[in-house]
Motif scaffolding. Structure first.
Motif, PDB file in Angstrom:
ATOM      1  N   TYR A 173       0.859  -1.186   0.000  1.00  0.00           N
ATOM      2  CA  TYR A 173       0.000   0.000   0.000  1.00  0.00           C
ATOM      3  C   TYR A 173       0.894   1.234   0.000  1.00  0.00           C
ATOM      4  O   TYR A 173       1.991   1.196   0.562  1.00  0.00           O
ATOM      5  CB  TYR A 173      -0.895   0.013   1.248  1.00  0.00           C
ATOM      6  CG  TYR A 173      -1.884  -1.134   1.297  1.00  0.00           C
ATOM      7  CD1 TYR A 173      -3.100  -1.055   0.613  1.00  0.00           C
ATOM      8  CD2 TYR A 173      -1.604  -2.296   2.001  1.00  0.00           C
ATOM      9  CE1 TYR A 173      -4.000  -2.096   0.641  1.00  0.00           C
ATOM     10  CE2 TYR A 173      -2.502  -3.350   2.034  1.00  0.00           C
ATOM     11  CZ  TYR A 173      -3.701  -3.249   1.358  1.00  0.00           C
ATOM     12  OH  TYR A 173      -4.592  -4.286   1.381  1.00  0.00           O
ATOM     13  N   ASP A 174       0.429   2.304  -0.606  1.00  0.00           N
ATOM     14  CA  ASP A 174       1.267   3.504  -0.656  1.00  0.00           C
ATOM     15  C   ASP A 174       1.166   4.285   0.656  1.00  0.00           C
ATOM     16  O   ASP A 174       0.502   3.850   1.606  1.00  0.00           O
ATOM     17  CB  ASP A 174       0.935   4.365  -1.889  1.00  0.00           C
ATOM     18  CG  ASP A 174      -0.432   5.034  -1.795  1.00  0.00           C
ATOM     19  OD1 ASP A 174      -1.094   4.937  -0.733  1.00  0.00           O
ATOM     20  OD2 ASP A 174      -0.851   5.665  -2.788  1.00  0.00           O
ATOM     21  N   GLU A 175       1.809   5.444   0.694  1.00  0.00           N
ATOM     22  CA  GLU A 175       1.881   6.221   1.931  1.00  0.00           C
ATOM     23  C   GLU A 175       0.481   6.655   2.390  1.00  0.00           C
ATOM     24  O   GLU A 175       0.248   6.901   3.568  1.00  0.00           O
ATOM     25  CB  GLU A 175       2.797   7.426   1.675  1.00  0.00           C
ATOM     26  CG  GLU A 175       3.313   8.166   2.871  1.00  0.00           C
ATOM     27  CD  GLU A 175       3.774   7.303   4.051  1.00  0.00           C
ATOM     28  OE1 GLU A 175       4.526   6.340   3.842  1.00  0.00           O
ATOM     29  OE2 GLU A 175       3.360   7.600   5.187  1.00  0.00           O
ATOM     30  N   GLN A 176      -0.468   6.730   1.456  1.00  0.00           N
ATOM     31  CA  GLN A 176      -1.846   7.105   1.819  1.00  0.00           C
ATOM     32  C   GLN A 176      -2.682   5.875   2.198  1.00  0.00           C
ATOM     33  O   GLN A 176      -3.895   5.962   2.377  1.00  0.00           O
ATOM     34  CB  GLN A 176      -2.542   7.835   0.649  1.00  0.00           C
ATOM     35  CG  GLN A 176      -2.210   9.325   0.535  1.00  0.00           C
ATOM     36  CD  GLN A 176      -0.754   9.560   0.172  1.00  0.00           C
ATOM     37  OE1 GLN A 176      -0.219   8.919  -0.725  1.00  0.00           O
ATOM     38  NE2 GLN A 176      -0.085  10.454   0.891  1.00  0.00           N
ATOM     39  N   GLY A 177      -2.040   4.727   2.245  1.00  0.00           N
ATOM     40  CA  GLY A 177      -2.772   3.506   2.593  1.00  0.00           C
ATOM     41  C   GLY A 177      -3.585   2.951   1.440  1.00  0.00           C
ATOM     42  O   GLY A 177      -4.490   2.138   1.654  1.00  0.00           O
ATOM     43  N   ARG A 178      -3.261   3.390   0.220  1.00  0.00           N
ATOM     44  CA  ARG A 178      -4.051   2.940  -0.935  1.00  0.00           C
ATOM     45  C   ARG A 178      -3.300   1.874  -1.730  1.00  0.00           C
ATOM     46  O   ARG A 178      -2.080   1.926  -1.861  1.00  0.00           O
ATOM     47  CB  ARG A 178      -4.329   4.111  -1.894  1.00  0.00           C
ATOM     48  CG  ARG A 178      -5.261   5.155  -1.357  1.00  0.00           C
ATOM     49  CD  ARG A 178      -5.298   6.318  -2.319  1.00  0.00           C
ATOM     50  NE  ARG A 178      -3.944   6.708  -2.731  1.00  0.00           N
ATOM     51  CZ  ARG A 178      -3.588   7.928  -3.102  1.00  0.00           C
ATOM     52  NH1 ARG A 178      -4.483   8.881  -3.143  1.00  0.00           N
ATOM     53  NH2 ARG A 178      -2.351   8.206  -3.471  1.00  0.00           N
ATOM     54  N   LEU A 179      -4.090   0.973  -2.275  1.00  0.00           N
ATOM     55  CA  LEU A 179      -3.547   0.021  -3.248  1.00  0.00           C
ATOM     56  C   LEU A 179      -3.645   0.725  -4.598  1.00  0.00           C
ATOM     57  O   LEU A 179      -4.743   1.046  -5.044  1.00  0.00           O
ATOM     58  CB  LEU A 179      -4.406  -1.246  -3.232  1.00  0.00           C
ATOM     59  CG  LEU A 179      -4.072  -2.328  -4.241  1.00  0.00           C
ATOM     60  CD1 LEU A 179      -2.694  -2.893  -3.979  1.00  0.00           C
ATOM     61  CD2 LEU A 179      -5.096  -3.447  -4.147  1.00  0.00           C
ATOM     62  N   THR A 180      -2.524   1.038  -5.227  1.00  0.00           N
ATOM     63  CA  THR A 180      -2.589   1.820  -6.468  1.00  0.00           C
ATOM     64  C   THR A 180      -2.117   0.979  -7.657  1.00  0.00           C
ATOM     65  O   THR A 180      -1.452  -0.042  -7.486  1.00  0.00           O
ATOM     66  CB  THR A 180      -1.697   3.074  -6.389  1.00  0.00           C
ATOM     67  OG1 THR A 180      -0.388   2.658  -6.073  1.00  0.00           O
ATOM     68  CG2 THR A 180      -2.204   4.064  -5.368  1.00  0.00           C
ATOM     69  N   LEU A 181      -2.490   1.453  -8.828  1.00  0.00           N
ATOM     70  CA  LEU A 181      -1.995   0.828 -10.057  1.00  0.00           C
ATOM     71  C   LEU A 181      -0.712   1.575 -10.423  1.00  0.00           C
ATOM     72  O   LEU A 181      -0.689   2.810 -10.432  1.00  0.00           O
ATOM     73  CB  LEU A 181      -3.053   1.027 -11.143  1.00  0.00           C
ATOM     74  CG  LEU A 181      -3.054   0.072 -12.326  1.00  0.00           C
ATOM     75  CD1 LEU A 181      -3.180  -1.382 -11.896  1.00  0.00           C
ATOM     76  CD2 LEU A 181      -4.180   0.440 -13.288  1.00  0.00           C
ATOM     77  N   LEU A 182       0.360   0.831 -10.713  1.00  0.00           N
ATOM     78  CA  LEU A 182       1.608   1.511 -11.083  1.00  0.00           C
ATOM     79  C   LEU A 182       1.392   2.329 -12.344  1.00  0.00           C
ATOM     80  O   LEU A 182       0.638   1.936 -13.241  1.00  0.00           O
ATOM     81  CB  LEU A 182       2.727   0.493 -11.319  1.00  0.00           C
ATOM     82  CG  LEU A 182       3.172  -0.366 -10.132  1.00  0.00           C
ATOM     83  CD1 LEU A 182       4.370  -1.219 -10.509  1.00  0.00           C
ATOM     84  CD2 LEU A 182       3.499   0.497  -8.927  1.00  0.00           C
TER      85      LEU A 182
END
Ligand code: LMR
Length: 399
Positions: free
Chosen positions: A39-48
């Motif tokens: 998860y990124d710094e915002q706690g989100r699972l993101t698409l690269l």
């Protein structure tokens, strides 16, 4: 009476079951440190971004969805081989490597297990203690009997290499030995280059068959650095090496189920026969693989610009994990206990925290923090916003 009247209720999966429980938790402060997902710094699972751009390219093409070959897209196979063995590998030039596109790393392990069991029906599989729990399940499901070998020493939080090698040395020839290429799951404790070299000699001399699970390439030191162990095994002249790799983590393509099985053979003629059997195994399981994940990975890896973007995004993930590891260590150090300094020495997405099953249960019940019962926590789900909450909760449950 119903046919299924006596079917027992299976336990929930030790890892994916944690995500189910976390999803169902209504508490807003909940944190999922169970499954290995970044998860990124915002706690989100993101698409690269590299994947997004590759997807744009593919969508614009509106490509058809015919069946692809049983062993997968040729461009995907080529790109995967280059990633694992290097573009200039002599093994590749000699056509000694069979690579097949699979349904994630798990699919690679299972396809490899099914194929190996057809060749070595009486062989045993040796798995590190501890290991990813699904190793045991899927090799047993393929028909193998399983033994484990000591690996982790809780007193040093590192590898007990002496115990590991003496256990492996006692195994009969042609035992299949599962080794983690990097970012050992669940302990985060990896072999040093010297230990890999020693292991390689032992495997070769004892005629043991390494089956390398590389699910986290790029999450410790870098793409080729994390494949170093495989290179050492090959350089040592081990004739048969089996490798399962995955793009779930390194491309964030968890749900696409995209990975590959690679088998290093003695020569091109043997490789042709092995390839034909691997294809039979796949055909008998799911016929042939899906199109999209492989198209994405091949597009990124074969385009220099997208490839560079992907490598920088992978480095960002790797570096952020190191930052939050240190963040957890520092927060606990300030409070005086427990001593978690080992967390910054471990590699990859996981930390084997040493928390007991009861302490993990308290984290979940009292603080909505979800971890695996073994005490494994996914540090890739930590961020500056949840670190204090997690550190405070750990202090409470160890007190
Ligand atoms: C994990 O260990 O969390 C991942 O490999 C996901 C899985 O399939 O268990």
């Amino acid at each position: 009476m119903s046919v299924f009247a006596r079917v027992a209720l299976a336990p929930s999966d030790p890892i994916l079951g944690v995500t189910d429980a976390w999803r169902a938790d209504p508490r807003p402060t909940k944190v999922n440190l169970g499954v290995g997902v970044y998860y990124d710094e915002q706690g989100r699972l993101t698409l690269l971004e590299a994947v997004k751009r590759a997807e744009d390219v593919l969508v614009a093409k509106h490509h058809t969805r015919g069946y692809i070959p049983i062993d997968g897209r040729p461009d995907y196979i080529r790109a995967t081989q280059h990633l694992i063995f290097g573009k200039d590998s002599t093994l590749l030039a000699e056509n000694r490597v069979v690579t097949a596109q699979t349904l994630g790393g798990t699919g690679a392990l299972r396809t490899g297990a099914d194929f190996l069991h057809s060749v070595l029906p009486d062989a045993t599989v040796a798995i590190s203690r501890p290991s990813w729990p699904n190793h045991q399940v899927l090799f047993a499901a393929a028909g193998f009997s399983i033994v484990d070998y000591p690996y982790y020493d809780p007193s040093t939080h590192g590898v007990d290499f002496a115990a590991m090698t003496s256990a492996l040395a006692a195994l009969p020839p042609r035992t299949v030995v599962i080794v983690h290429a990097c970012c050992h799951n669940p302990t985060g404790a990896d072999l040093s280059p010297d230990q890999w070299r020693e292991l390689a000699v032992l495997l070769r001399e004892r005629e043991l068959i390494p089956f390398v699970d590389m699910a986290y390439q790029g999450f410790d030191r870098g793409i080729s650095e994390d494949a170093m162990g495989i290179q050492i095994l090959l350089d040592a002249g081990i004739g048969t090496v089996v490798i399962a790799n995955s793009y779930s983590k390194s491309f964030g393509l968890y749900g696409e189920r995209i990975g590959a099985l690679s088998i290093v053979c003695a020569d091109a003629e043997e490789a042709a026969r092995v390839r034909s059997q691997v294809k039979q195994t796949i055909r008998a399981t799911y016929s042939n693989p899906p199109t999209h994940g492989a198209a994405l990975v091949a597009t990124v890896l074969e385009d220099p610009e997208l490839r560079a973007l992907w490598e920088s995004e992978l480095a960002t993930m790797r570096d952020r994990i190191k930052t939050v590891r240190q963040g957890l260590v520092d927060r606990l150090a300030v409070k005086g206990r427990p001593d978690f300094s080992f967390v910054s020495q471990q590699a990859g997405m996981f930390s084997y925290s040493g928390l007991s099953k009861a302490q993990v249960a308290r984290l979940r019940e009292e603080f909505a923090i979800y971890a695996v019962d073994s005490g494994r926590i996914c540090v890739a789900a930590l961020n500056q916003a949840n670190l204090d909450h997690v550190a405070d909760a750990i202090i409470q449950v160890v007190t």
